[in-house]
Design a protein around this motif. Sequence first.
Motif, PDB file in Angstrom:
ATOM      1  N   LEU A  10      60.288  40.341  35.653  1.00 59.69           N
ATOM      2  CA  LEU A  10      59.862  39.293  34.731  1.00 59.69           C
ATOM      3  C   LEU A  10      59.104  40.017  33.616  1.00 59.69           C
ATOM      4  O   LEU A  10      58.066  40.628  33.870  1.00 59.69           O
ATOM      5  N   PHE A  13      55.205  41.031  33.225  1.00 63.93           N
ATOM      6  CA  PHE A  13      54.515  40.908  34.521  1.00 63.93           C
ATOM      7  C   PHE A  13      54.851  42.110  35.407  1.00 63.93           C
ATOM      8  O   PHE A  13      55.564  41.975  36.402  1.00 63.93           O
ATOM      9  N   PRO A  14      54.369  43.295  35.035  1.00 64.63           N
ATOM     10  CA  PRO A  14      54.727  44.488  35.798  1.00 64.63           C
ATOM     11  C   PRO A  14      54.131  44.469  37.196  1.00 64.63           C
ATOM     12  O   PRO A  14      53.073  43.886  37.429  1.00 64.63           O
ATOM     13  N   GLU A  15      54.820  45.080  38.134  1.00 71.48           N
ATOM     14  CA  GLU A  15      54.306  45.232  39.506  1.00 71.48           C
ATOM     15  C   GLU A  15      54.374  46.710  39.867  1.00 71.48           C
ATOM     16  O   GLU A  15      55.265  47.419  39.419  1.00 71.48           O
ATOM     17  N   LEU A  16      53.442  47.153  40.675  1.00 72.54           N
ATOM     18  CA  LEU A  16      53.341  48.572  40.974  1.00 72.54           C
ATOM     19  C   LEU A  16      53.941  48.905  42.334  1.00 72.54           C
ATOM     20  O   LEU A  16      53.892  48.096  43.258  1.00 72.54           O
ATOM     21  N   LYS A 113      42.230  39.486  36.960  1.00 78.61           N
ATOM     22  CA  LYS A 113      43.398  39.349  36.109  1.00 78.61           C
ATOM     23  C   LYS A 113      43.159  38.276  35.053  1.00 78.61           C
ATOM     24  O   LYS A 113      42.381  37.344  35.257  1.00 78.61           O
ATOM     25  N   TRP A 115      45.613  36.253  31.664  1.00 82.69           N
ATOM     26  CA  TRP A 115      47.000  35.997  31.262  1.00 82.69           C
ATOM     27  C   TRP A 115      47.074  35.587  29.799  1.00 82.69           C
ATOM     28  O   TRP A 115      46.286  34.757  29.333  1.00 82.69           O
ATOM     29  N   GLU A 127      50.348  39.508  32.128  1.00 85.11           N
ATOM     30  CA  GLU A 127      49.344  39.468  33.208  1.00 85.11           C
ATOM     31  C   GLU A 127      48.685  40.833  33.227  1.00 85.11           C
ATOM     32  O   GLU A 127      49.375  41.855  33.295  1.00 85.11           O
TER      33      GLU A 127
ATOM     34  N   THR B  45      51.380  41.506  44.006  1.00 86.90           N
ATOM     35  CA  THR B  45      52.495  40.958  43.244  1.00 86.90           C
ATOM     36  C   THR B  45      51.916  40.096  42.129  1.00 86.90           C
ATOM     37  O   THR B  45      50.767  39.676  42.193  1.00 86.90           O
ATOM     38  N   ARG B  46      52.727  39.852  41.106  1.00 92.61           N
ATOM     39  CA  ARG B  46      52.272  39.006  39.996  1.00 92.61           C
ATOM     40  C   ARG B  46      51.900  37.626  40.514  1.00 92.61           C
ATOM     41  O   ARG B  46      52.378  37.207  41.573  1.00 92.61           O
ATOM     42  N   ALA B  47      51.054  36.920  39.766  1.00 95.59           N
ATOM     43  CA  ALA B  47      50.614  35.582  40.186  1.00 95.59           C
ATOM     44  C   ALA B  47      51.724  34.547  40.072  1.00 95.59           C
ATOM     45  O   ALA B  47      51.688  33.526  40.750  1.00 95.59           O
ATOM     46  N   VAL B  48      52.693  34.805  39.214  1.00 95.57           N
ATOM     47  CA  VAL B  48      53.737  33.804  38.983  1.00 95.57           C
ATOM     48  C   VAL B  48      55.090  34.235  39.553  1.00 95.57           C
ATOM     49  O   VAL B  48      55.405  35.420  39.611  1.00 95.57           O
ATOM     50  N   LEU B  83      52.732  29.265  39.778  1.00 94.39           N
ATOM     51  CA  LEU B  83      51.826  30.132  40.538  1.00 94.39           C
ATOM     52  C   LEU B  83      52.305  30.203  41.988  1.00 94.39           C
ATOM     53  O   LEU B  83      52.710  29.183  42.558  1.00 94.39           O
ATOM     54  N   GLN B 112      45.230  38.742  47.932  1.00 96.65           N
ATOM     55  CA  GLN B 112      45.316  38.127  46.609  1.00 96.65           C
ATOM     56  C   GLN B 112      45.064  36.640  46.685  1.00 96.65           C
ATOM     57  O   GLN B 112      45.107  36.045  47.754  1.00 96.65           O
ATOM     58  N   LYS B 113      44.872  36.077  45.492  1.00 94.16           N
ATOM     59  CA  LYS B 113      44.710  34.631  45.404  1.00 94.16           C
ATOM     60  C   LYS B 113      46.071  33.953  45.424  1.00 94.16           C
ATOM     61  O   LYS B 113      47.075  34.527  45.015  1.00 94.16           O
TER      62      LYS B 113
END
Lengths: 448, 448
Positions: A10, A13-16, A113, A115, A127, B45-48, B83, B112-113
């Motif tokens: 996405l 919205f980078p993820e590591l 975080k 946004w 994000e 992971t991203r929130a969305v 979310l 995470q939230k």
Amino acid sequence: MSQMARNASLSGFPELLPQERMIEQHVIDSLRKSFELHGFASIETRAVETVEQLLRKGEIDKEVYAVSRLQADEGAAEAALALHFDLTVPFSRYVVENAGYLAFPFRRYQIQKAWRGERPQEGRAREFTQADFDVVGDGVLPFRHDVEIVLLAVEALSALPIPEFRIRVNNRKLAEGFYRGLGLEDTPGVLRSIDKLEKIGPDAVARLLSEELGASEKQAQAALALAQISSADLDFVRQVRALCEQHGVQNDLLEEGLEELSSVLSAAMGRAPGTVLADLSIARGLDYYTGTVIETVLVGHEALGSICSGGRYDALARKGNRTFPGVGLSIGVSRLLARILSQQLATASRSVPTAVYIALTSDQDWAAAQDLAVTLRSRGIATEVAVAAEKFGKQIKFADRRGIPFVWFLNQEGGHEVKDIRSGEQVPADPESWLPPAEDLHVLVQPN
Amino acid sequence: MSQMARNASLSGFPELLPQERMIEQHVIDSLRKSFELHGFASIETRAVETVEQLLRKGEIDKEVYAVSRLQADEGAAEAALALHFDLTVPFSRYVVENAGYLAFPFRRYQIQKAWRGERPQEGRAREFTQADFDVVGDGVLPFRHDVEIVLLAVEALSALPIPEFRIRVNNRKLAEGFYRGLGLEDTPGVLRSIDKLEKIGPDAVARLLSEELGASEKQAQAALALAQISSADLDFVRQVRALCEQHGVQNDLLEEGLEELSSVLSAAMGRAPGTVLADLSIARGLDYYTGTVIETVLVGHEALGSICSGGRYDALARKGNRTFPGVGLSIGVSRLLARILSQQLATASRSVPTAVYIALTSDQDWAAAQDLAVTLRSRGIATEVAVAAEKFGKQIKFADRRGIPFVWFLNQEGGHEVKDIRSGEQVPADPESWLPPAEDLHVLVQPN
């Protein structure tokens, strides 16, 4: 394999990957440690604010993400919500709401975080994680906290696996006093124009000053000349005085600003020579700053933009006729991380926390191996246990593939041996006393 | 002053005071330490997620929060976002997307939230923090990982400042095998009914089984009898065997389930007697579980609901014809915290990280005091410096009000003294060697 080699599924919205996340954890742990050593307490605010709260300062350009229940109750009036786009607006609300429970000056840090729906590019994700630290007073806040905040920034950034940085400091009082001394009364207007200096160049700024603010050629040139001044020591004072003399400028606010900026520079020069600069071009847009203003660049990565910005505000928040002045900075954790990963500025020593992999000689040994693991873990050694007694070669290969440095063997006779699978060296070991070398006990993140 | 005494300014989105946040940090740090000692790596992971992804499993009842840009570009088609409401759906997507970069079995934790638009109540907020830990295999995942996950749960929960807990374990294979052996083929239907046992009682469940699934009175009573079985040791095996004999049930899947559940109990009985129970009433709704299922209650706080739930799934994710089986649990950090705070089950030893407050004898000492602070901090002692040389009594009172235990005095002659402001004791101190007692060095969080 760096994050930048993969595409976020996405955009924005980078993820590591786990080994990249270890570098992020290291950065966040390091910041937390610096903040806490300086007496800053952690808080977190909720991810959402009311849209009303977020747009109060007219920040519609921050590209706010609205949040609403897919199946909202019909007729039930709920406040319109949105994700916060920074940590300052939520913090100011938090201070007002909890003022009765906080001890002022309140020192808080907040690593969370935020946004924004902006167009994604390197160092600007939708994000992202910010690390904010502020001191907030009730009614008053002595200036020395400005100096303290700069010293903390030096310390916190120095502890990170990043290249050299330059903290560029200016003071709004200095600039505003000078403009007033010149006879330019619309000081926010002048600041707004000067803020565009890097983007549009001095000629265009001069035109703005004359066309929009009615500045004379001489006034415009003087304002521009002020913005050219910078020094890594107190020489900026001499330069400002020379400019004032040239233009007949005398102003009390200017004097106050000069003194404040000098205090910051003096303290920083002793601690970290050359790292903190007086840079009179720093304007920090409009915003709410009233004194010290700060931006920070990584040397050799200036195009990345500021990685640590903020300053002094006389009223972060208001509650009736009570004001809460503050001074603080915001570190762009995600921006730093994007650069660290894309240019491999730092690496993690392995991709799993595990230091020891216990191999099985027989499937029946599993319970004994679990007991051994409990012993090792109680001594702080991260340990995994094999689930099946496959050939040793296969078990060693498995540990190697997972990046675990040591394999432990439980002999049939109850003896213990541990093998460093990088060197191949295998030695007897006592579970009650054996320790890996310090650099192998935990994952090490180091600058390249 | 506890969180519960204040109202969240937005219902369902509680925020913590600094001293409460310290307890939360302690809980999260403790979980992280347990997970990492067992070789689990952190990811976020991203929130969305895309709405499509979130609703794929028909989870519309989770009350999803949709996210959209307030000023979306006209005509630009962007995926509908929302979310995440848990960490399982995002993790399963992450595994599929990054399978090529991960070493399997992949051990990950994720703190995470998450967000759900449900009606807020204690232990059920709209914004809440989960701590998930899973082992995921590529194609296969040996059963021993189920046992490992339960042992890790025991260890991780035991390290938290919470009351005694009971991990209640069941096995889907056992229940499904038994239902089939009884002649009830719609095993998901039976599970769905049994899952309502606690809510609607045995009579209503028997009625459901007979009316909706066509079960005979005898079949319904047998299914209910199975759900009544529980034991803290292997006695449940005897009870199941007796029930099977009574109803002439013989089934291979049942045998497999019995063996798996026995393995879990055997391993746990040695490690933490009485903490892990075989409880055949645990059904965990429909979901995706295929073997071990787990729920956890706090003793004396059963109405709070499960604080650690999960189990085994044969296909957390699929990628083409590749499946990723997994086993894992989710700890309800916010749910635990709400209870810890509302009933003051734990307290932080102070509300600021600061251990030492350096008082000023003269305003000119500030720079020297900053140098002293650098020395103390380099030795791990969190230190603040006074900003003005007010009367000592006032400076001490200030430290006291902030909850700082020690005040440091720089004498005019260059000597150092440190005062414990709780006992009033004041002693000479060397900045290069003085340390506060271990319990004062860092904030201590302890169960009450």
